[in-house]
Each structure stands twice: as C-alpha cells, then as structure tokens.
Design an enzyme around this catalytic site. Structure first.
Site, short mmCIF file in Angstrom:
data_model
loop_
_atom_site.label_atom_id
_atom_site.label_comp_id
_atom_site.label_asym_id
_atom_site.label_seq_id
_atom_site.Cartn_x
_atom_site.Cartn_y
_atom_site.Cartn_z
CE LYS A 22 15.37 12.97 -40.39
NZ LYS A 22 14.66 12.61 -41.66
CG ASN A 23 14.40 16.29 -42.75
OD1 ASN A 23 14.90 14.97 -42.89
ND2 ASN A 23 12.94 16.36 -42.32
CB CYS A 117 6.46 5.65 -43.97
SG CYS A 117 5.91 7.10 -43.64
NE ARG A 122 6.21 10.68 -45.96
CZ ARG A 122 7.24 10.96 -45.43
NH1 ARG A 122 7.75 10.15 -44.58
NH2 ARG A 122 7.92 11.89 -45.69
CG ASP A 308 9.20 16.44 -39.46
OD1 ASP A 308 8.30 15.97 -39.94
OD2 ASP A 308 9.97 16.90 -40.38
NE ARG A 400 14.19 6.80 -40.25
CZ ARG A 400 13.09 7.17 -40.71
NH1 ARG A 400 11.87 6.85 -40.22
NH2 ARG A 400 13.02 8.39 -41.60
#
Ligand code: EPU
Length: 422
Positions: A22-23, A117, A122, A308, A400
C-alpha cells in the site's frame, strides 16, 4: 458498518500470498501525475486507501483503469485542476503526496492541509520546507496549502526532523526535484523500501535518481518524464502481520511474495520472541516454539523496527512468558490498541512513550473496536488466539490497508466472518 466475528483457537496452516505494498503504491500512483503518457502498474492492492487515491487522481484529470488481472493503467488526460480538496485529504492523509508532483508538473498546487489522525499529530512542515528550498512559494489559505513555482531549482536539502526522517516528505521532494533544473541532494532522506521503490518507478520514467534507500539521495533534474511499466514491492507490513498470526496460533504458514530483506529488524525481533522463520523461495515458512519469549523493542525509521508493526507484535508479546517493553519513537501516541487488548485480558500499561506488557496465559474473546489500521490488525490477531468469540467493530479501518484479510485468514483455517451493515 461491517464487523468481523472471530472464533479463536484455530491453528493456521497453509499458504498466504502477500499483496503489493500500500505505502509503495500510493506515492507511485501520485508520481504518474509527472508523466507524459500512460503507465502500467502491477501489484497495486485493491484497498480502500488505493480507491481513495484513484478518486483524488480522478479529480486531478487522471484516468485509472484496471484490467481483469488487476494491472492498473494510469494516464493524465486533463491537467487543468491542481486542487486536492479537504474532503479527499481528510479521508486519506497520504493525499499529501500529490503536492510535489503537481507543483513540478503543473507549476502550482492547492492541497488541503492534512490534520492529525488516530495515531497522533502528523505535521507536514518538512514537506513544505523541502519544496520551499526548491524555490516554491508556499502559503496557507483557508486551510489549504497553496504552492507555486515557475521553475523549481535543485539544491541541497536537509530533511531530518525531531522524529528522524520523513517517508512521504522524502517522496514529495524527490518527485518535485525529478523535474527541477539542476541537481538536488536530500540529506537525512527516509531509507524505507517504499521510497526506493518510488525512485525505481521514477527512474523507469526517465528520472536520474541515485542513492534512494540510503540517507543521501541525489536527483539530477530532467526536462520531462514518460510513462513506464512497473511492479510494486510486496507489503512488508502485511507479511509481518501474517507472521504474527501464524506464530500466535502455533500454526505453520507459508507466507509467499514476502521480501525478508525488507524485514530484517522484524525477523530478528520475531526470532527473539520464539517465532521460527525459515526463508523459502520468495517468502518464508513461519511457525513457533510454543512458548513465546518476552523482549524489548523500539520503533525506529527503516531499517529499524517499523512503527506499522508495533501493535501487531504487541499482541504476540501479550502471550509471552514474562514482561516486555515496547517504545514508540515515531508516533509517540500510537497506542490506541492497548485499551482494546485490555478488554481481551491483556495486561499492558503505558508509561510515556513506552508500553510495559506483562505476559498472560490467555486472551479471551470480547466485543472490541477498531481504532486505526494497525491497531485493528492487532485486535484481529488477538481474536484469532483468544478463547471464545471476538467481535471487531468498525473494520473499515482494516479495509484501508489489508486486501481481503478475512479471505486470506480463512484460507489457512481461521474462523473469521464479515458481517455487513449495522
Ligand atoms: N514528521 C514531522 N514533519 C513532517 C513529516 C513528518 O515532524 O513534515 C514526523 C511525524 O510526525 C512522525 C515522523 O516524522 O513523527 C515520521 O513520519 P513520516 O513523515 O515518515 O510518516 P508518513 O510519511 O506520513 C508513512 C506511512 C505510515 C508510516 C510512516 C512511518 C504512507 C502512506 N504512510 O507516513 O503508514 O507509519 O510513514 O513509517 O506511506 C500505515 O500504513 O499504517 C501508516 C500510518
């Protein structure tokens, strides 16, 4: 809102294929804004965040199509808009990575300033500092970052901040510098594999970037970039999550399409805990010594232990035979999972940036709430091993970032079902 119902206790066995990262995919998709001509991207996962990026790029005149194999074609058809509206950005913070490409290619950008968030405040000050150093004018107008530059010019930029390097900040500056006049040197650049993957895509488009994957990236600006064909790297965070699932359930799962060379700190830490990781053709077979050992870990920028995976490994440590300490150095408030794991019988208390975990004999099923992407993964893991039934509410957080997680877990024997609606 969808929920997961998990009946804990099944031993996981079989093969799980890891999806594309994803990233890595998000900034690579944004980089297509820089190109003249279409790009094809293989391995982009089908996730809520990726769909959010597709919608944002759609607003910016980019056509995105997927073929039946999931290969994505991305092409700019209309370059007239440079506005990433608040409604898009508030749904996905990574929207900020269109800022650099818009500025470089369309000479102006208006991107809503992302707020905080669930994992804390952030800021994007380093992104803005880097772009300003390349010659952009930047102001904040009604909550939007408004940036402009007739011609960006290469320079030396130090991108370190109080928490170390910045992943998307490095991505933004690298993308902008790819079309700047002259040479840019980014010092204290983020070394994450996702940054190196973005550089790989930009180079395939005709950019001249060296040093990506180290703290010093050198970018010689070019006049234009073409489209390119590219395959994104596997998702190291998803791979680590499935490693934890296998170990927790005393299972034996072959995790395919995993890059262990991107996961050295994770593999080291898991081995300390008693997870057995045997490298195998493009992946690993993961099992465990039934008794999990406690350990201490600190999250750090790559190649250190990734923030993460902090929550997911904390679930493992909840069942270790002794006390562990987990220190969060990237997002000091990223501990939302502690309270939910506590509802399942975990014994964790927080002291500033450190969580002290006292291992317990077992976790018990409970109704729990997903609070952010990785915290949700941690409680799904807990549900797999807990005695009884766990109901995970608000699973849109997990959607997500994990492609078909319930299908993948079910395919190796987990008892997990999605209930749609309220
Ligand atoms: N920071 C600043 N100023 C900035 C930018 C960052 O002080 O201008 C600070 C942050 O507050 C944080 C640290 O620097 O303390 C690192 O943040 P970074 O900028 O590297 O985070 P990011 O680029 O916004 C990406 C991932 C995150 C991941 C972090 C850290 C994407 C789309 N997001 O965010 O992924 O946690 O790097 O590795 O790549 C996730 O996938 O669950 C996720 C949150």
């Amino acid at each position: 809102m969808d929920r997961f119902i998990i009946n804990g206790g099944a031993r996981l066995k079989g093969t799980i294929a890891v999806s594309g990262s994803k990233n890595a995919s998000l900034p690579i998709m944004a980089a297509a804004l820089l190109a003249d001509g279409p790009s094809t991207l293989t391995g982009v996962p089908d996730l809520a965040d990726i769909r959010a990026m597709c919608e944002l790029l759609g607003d910016l005149g980019v056509r995105i199509q997927r073929d039946q194999n999931g290969v994505m074609t991305v092409e700019v058809l209309d370059a007239s808009s440079s506005h990433a509206a608040y409604d898009r950005v508030r749904k996905m913070r990574a929207s900020i990575c269109v800022l650099g490409p818009l500025l470089a290619r369309r000479k102006k950008a208006r991107v809503a300033m992302p707020g905080g968030c669930a994992i804390g405040s952030r800021p994007v000050n380093l992104h803005l500092k880097g772009l300003a150093a390349l010659g952009a004018t930047i102001e904040l107008v009604e909550g939007d970052i408004v940036a402009g530059a007739k011609q960006l010019r290469g320079t030396n930029i130090f991108l370190g901040g109080p928490f170390g390097s910045t992943v998307l900040g490095t991505a933004n500056v690298m993308m902008a510098a790819a079309l700047a006049e002259g040479t840019t040197v980014i010092e204290c650049a983020a070394c994450e594999p996702e940054v190196a993957d973005l550089a790989g895509f930009l180079n395939a488009m005709g950019a001249k970037i060296s040093g990506a994957g180290t703290h010093r990236i050198v970018i010689e600006g070019v006049d234009s970039l073409s489209g390119a064909d590219y395959r994104v790297i596997p998702d190291r965070i998803e791979a680590g999550t499935f490693m934890a699932a296998s170990a927790l359930t005393n299972g034996e799962v072959h995790i395919s399409n995993a890059r262990l060379d991107h996961m050295m700190a994770v593999v080291e830490t898991m081995r300390e805990i008693g997870v057995i990781i045997e490298p195998d053709n493009g992946g690993a077979v993961v099992s465990s010594t039934r008794r999990l050992e406690p350990t201490d870990l600190t999250t750090q920028p790559y190649p250190g232990f990734p923030t993460d995976l902090q929550a997911q490994v904390m679930t493992l440590l909840c069942l270790a035979d002794g006390n562990s300490a987990v220190t969060e150095k990237i997002f000091p408030d990223r501990f939302m999972h502690i309270a939910e794991l506590g509802r399942m019988g975990a014994d964790i208390h927080k002291e500033g940036q450190t969580a002290i975990i006292r291992g317990v004999k077992r976790l018990v099923g409970a109704p729990v709430m997903a609070s952010d992407l990785r915290a949700s993964a941690a409680i799904v893991l807990a549900g797999l091993v807990a005695r009884g039934q766990t109901v995970v509410n608000r699973v849109y957080h997990i959607d997500r970032g994990y492609e078909c997680i319930e299908h993948k877990l079910r395919s190796v024997g987990a008892d997990i079902t999605r209930l749609s609606g309220d």
